[in-house]
Design a protein around this motif. Structure first.
Motif: not given
Length: 125
Positions: A54, A97, A100
């Motif tokens: 991610h 992240w 994302e």
């Protein structure tokens, strides 16, 4: 004289019991520490897997991040956002992240926040 001998025997027995109890507790703590270390390693492995899936595994504190915060572009080093460990900012901008996070125009991270308040937080950091 007999009383002193008995008292000495009682103290010796108590001392041996204390040593035995200590050794038992130390063994239990040692095993618990081994379990904690094993679980920590497993979590770190899982964290690395998630970051690879991610996020950006090459993220460093020196990376510059551009954020569109409610229409205002704010640029700061990743290390600024991740300075306070355990915070939402640290989690969002750690790099784990990056794939994302919602992005807007020019591939800037988009945050639907009050830009003045967000800028104040960044200035504080």
């Amino acid at each position: 004289m007999e009383a002193l001998r008995r008292e000495r025997e009682v103290k010796t027995k108590m001392w041996k019991e204390l040593i035995t109890t200590y050794e038992e507790k130390a063994y239990i703590l040692e095993k618990e520490m081994e379990n904690i270390n094993k679980e920590y390693e497993e979590l770190e492995h899982e964290k690395a897997k998630l970051a690879a899936k991610h996020g950006d595994t090459n993220a460093t504190d020196d990376d510059f991040i551009e954020i569109n915060a409610g229409g205002r572009v704010i640029t700061a080093r990743r290390g600024t956002f991740t300075y306070q460990k355990g915070t939402m900012l640290e989690a969002m901008f750690s790099g784990r992240w990056d794939k994302e996070i919602q992005r807007g125009e020019l591939d800037r991270i988009f945050l639907d926040v009050n830009p003045e308040c967000f800028q104040s937080i960044i200035n504080y950091l």
